[in-house]
Write a protein that holds these residues in place. Structure first.
Motif, mmCIF file in Angstrom:
data_model
loop_
_atom_site.group_PDB
_atom_site.id
_atom_site.type_symbol
_atom_site.label_atom_id
_atom_site.label_comp_id
_atom_site.label_asym_id
_atom_site.label_seq_id
_atom_site.Cartn_x
_atom_site.Cartn_y
_atom_site.Cartn_z
ATOM 1 N N LEU A 268 0.744 -1.016 -0.182
ATOM 2 C CA LEU A 268 0.013 -0.447 0.027
ATOM 3 C C LEU A 268 0.964 1.129 -0.040
ATOM 4 O O LEU A 268 0.552 2.471 -0.763
ATOM 5 C CB LEU A 268 -1.404 0.170 1.093
ATOM 6 N N ALA A 269 1.997 1.054 0.058
ATOM 7 C CA ALA A 269 2.976 2.130 0.608
ATOM 8 C C ALA A 269 3.600 2.822 -1.265
ATOM 9 O O ALA A 269 2.981 4.080 -1.102
ATOM 10 C CB ALA A 269 4.411 1.987 0.975
ATOM 11 N N HIS A 270 2.595 2.451 -2.351
ATOM 12 C CA HIS A 270 3.051 2.616 -3.207
ATOM 13 C C HIS A 270 1.567 2.976 -3.659
ATOM 14 O O HIS A 270 1.811 3.998 -5.031
ATOM 15 C CB HIS A 270 3.536 1.245 -4.239
ATOM 16 N N VAL A 271 0.840 3.326 -3.226
ATOM 17 C CA VAL A 271 -0.204 3.568 -3.748
ATOM 18 C C VAL A 271 -0.401 5.337 -3.807
ATOM 19 O O VAL A 271 -0.692 6.154 -4.866
ATOM 20 C CB VAL A 271 -1.737 3.474 -2.427
ATOM 21 N N PHE A 272 0.480 6.153 -2.916
ATOM 22 C CA PHE A 272 1.162 7.402 -2.979
ATOM 23 C C PHE A 272 2.463 7.315 -3.601
ATOM 24 O O PHE A 272 3.424 6.372 -3.896
ATOM 25 C CB PHE A 272 1.427 7.536 -1.208
ATOM 26 N N ALA A 273 2.256 8.018 -4.861
ATOM 27 C CA ALA A 273 3.252 8.715 -5.966
ATOM 28 C C ALA A 273 4.275 9.328 -5.617
ATOM 29 O O ALA A 273 3.876 10.561 -4.184
ATOM 30 C CB ALA A 273 2.860 9.082 -7.387
ATOM 31 N N PRO A 274 5.323 10.073 -5.148
ATOM 32 C CA PRO A 274 6.262 11.093 -4.940
ATOM 33 C C PRO A 274 5.356 12.364 -5.366
ATOM 34 O O PRO A 274 5.089 12.331 -5.936
ATOM 35 C CB PRO A 274 7.765 10.652 -5.667
ATOM 36 N N GLY A 275 4.834 13.435 -4.051
ATOM 37 C CA GLY A 275 4.947 14.800 -4.151
ATOM 38 C C GLY A 275 3.131 14.252 -4.096
ATOM 39 O O GLY A 275 2.207 15.228 -3.694
ATOM 40 N N ASP A 276 2.677 13.021 -3.722
ATOM 41 C CA ASP A 276 0.799 12.740 -3.548
ATOM 42 C C ASP A 276 0.383 13.101 -2.547
ATOM 43 O O ASP A 276 -0.445 13.811 -1.302
ATOM 44 C CB ASP A 276 0.977 11.324 -3.467
ATOM 45 N N HIS A 277 1.436 12.946 -1.053
ATOM 46 C CA HIS A 277 1.740 13.422 0.286
ATOM 47 C C HIS A 277 2.598 13.989 0.664
ATOM 48 O O HIS A 277 3.901 13.874 -0.099
ATOM 49 C CB HIS A 277 1.191 12.024 1.225
ATOM 50 N N GLY A 278 2.332 15.167 1.850
ATOM 51 C CA GLY A 278 3.540 15.759 2.487
ATOM 52 C C GLY A 278 3.612 16.533 3.431
ATOM 53 O O GLY A 278 2.467 16.502 4.133
ATOM 54 N N THR A 279 4.827 16.943 4.322
ATOM 55 C CA THR A 279 4.517 17.860 5.066
ATOM 56 C C THR A 279 5.678 18.513 5.486
ATOM 57 O O THR A 279 6.757 18.426 5.049
ATOM 58 C CB THR A 279 4.687 16.350 6.116
ATOM 59 N N THR A 280 5.889 19.469 6.183
ATOM 60 C CA THR A 280 7.116 20.597 6.403
ATOM 61 C C THR A 280 7.474 20.096 7.879
ATOM 62 O O THR A 280 8.980 19.526 7.538
ATOM 63 C CB THR A 280 6.985 21.709 6.113
#
Ligand code: PLP
Length: 396
Positions: A268-280
């Motif tokens: 499931l970790a790969h459901v998000f592609a780079p840039g799909d989720h983040g945080t400062t």
């Protein structure tokens, strides 16, 4: 500043959103707290299930102090050794391969809900429904308050995000009826905290697992309050064996320092592609140092077992109290050191009576005394609370 000045100044500037107790806390040590007048209290709230190791634990203090002098924040555009250590230990204690770090419980759930949406909608544009439970609590952001199955958190905030449905907690038939192939995720607390401390049957959680498999929906457990040793196991779902696809954490995760996380599987970790989720700020070095110290200390102490043993003692004492005051106490619920005592009338006077006698307790859902002390609370401290409870219940 004295207590009166602190209260007046805070109330003048802070938004009037909290119903606060009329004391100002100054410092703490272990399970004791001290107010601005130097009065001592025993803490049966732990900052709402946060300070698992109590206050000013030397390992946490040292980790934060050392890290603050090195690097407080660096952004996730770079790697840090302390983050590498924190995610490894969190993966080890949780048994999940992948970790996302954030700053609060709401943020952890927000990330999990996004993951479920992405997962579902990629398969079928109509597969976006999220099922959660009545009496649940999942946070204060728009998505998490929508997932929260309590109407009063929704009032005046329409239009809410769409695609959320609620089922009565613990009701297998209702869950069976609610799930279909348009559901992308089911979000449940394995023990409901804020809603009144409700422990479901193992069968319920196992059925949720089975139904999610059947309909290809993600089973997400919100362990923000019940997790990190509080229930007497590292995570409350372990009692049932119903392993979720995603688990959200916060509260005790940072040993008192703000930190949230969700953990999931490699797949499931790969459901998000780079840039799909983040945080400062999420996963900043300071929070990672705090969490690494907290988790490793808890592992070494076997704090899950301690919470289980102390919790059993505490529950027994509360059940004795219930037998003595059946006209005032309906029942005692909970597991480990997440305990609830449902009263026949409002809990606020009991909380106040205890506070006046140096005991910090909490009431949730109007009439449920919620006891979520530091996991290092002693039997002597529990006995002392029982003396106070008897006095207060006799008075009211
Ligand atoms: C406290 C809590 C949250 C929200 O956490 P915040 O850090 O206040 O955003 C979400 N779920 C559960 C079960 C909680 O107890």
């Amino acid at each position: 500043m004295n207590t009166k000045e602190i209260i007046e100044q805070t109330d003048k500037y802070y938004l009037p959103v909290f119903g606060r107790n009329q004391i100002a806390l100054d410092h703490g040590k272990g399970c004791k707290l001290y107010d601005a007048e130097g009065r001592e209290y025993t803490d049966f709230l732990a900052g709402i299930a946060v300070n698992g190791l109590g206050h000013a634990h030397p390992a946490i203090v040292k980790a934060i102090s050392d890290q603050a002098g090195k690097l407080i924040h660096s952004s996730n555009l770079y790697y840090t050794e302390i983050q590498a250590k924190a995610v490894k230990v969190l993966s080890e204690v949780s048994g999940f391969e992948r970790v996302f770090l954030c700053n609060s419980g709401a943020e952890a759930n927000e990330g999990a809900l996004k993951l479920a949406r992405k997962y579902g909608v990629a398969k079928n544009p109509k597969k976006f429904k999220i099922i959660s439970a009545v009496h649940s609590f999942h946070g204060r952001t728009m998505a998490t308050l929508t997932a929260t199955g309590q109407d009063h958190y929704h009032e005046g905030l329409s239009p809410l995000p769409v695609g959320y449905e609620y089922v009565p907690y613990g009701d297998i038939a209702a869950l069976e009826n609610a799930l279909d192939d348009e559901v992308c995720g089911v979000l449940l607390e394995p023990i409901q905290g804020e809603g009144g401390v409700y422990v479901p049957t193992n069968e319920y959680l196992l059925k949720a697992r089975e139904l999610c498999d059947k309909h290809d929906a993600l089973l997400m457990f919100d362990e923000i309050q019940s997790g990190i040793c509080r229930s007497g196991k590292w995570f409350a779902w372990e009692y049932s064996g119903a392993r979720p696809d995603v688990m959200t954490l916060a509260k005790a995760l940072g040993g008192g320092f703000p930190m949230g996380a969700f953990v999931t599987t490699e797949r499931l970790a790969h459901v998000f592609a780079p840039g799909d989720h983040g945080t400062t700020f999420g996963g900043n070095p300071l929070s990672c140092a705090a969490a690494y110290a907290a988790l490793t200390t808890m592992q070494e102490m076997k704090l899950d077992q301690i919470a289980s043993e102390t919790g059993a003692y505490f529950k027994l004492k509360l059940e004795e109290l219930q037998k003595q005051f059946p006209d005032k106490i309906v029942e005692v619920r909970g597991r480990g050191l997440i305990l609830g005592m449902e009263l026949r009338s409002a809990g606020a006077p009991i909380v106040k009576g205890c506070l006046e006698r140096g005991m910090i307790i909490n009431c949730t859902a109007g009439n449920v005394i919620r006891l979520v002390p530091p996991l290092i609370i002693s039997k002597e401290e529990i006995d002392a609370l029982m003396v106070v409870f008897r006095e207060v219940f006799e008075e009211f």
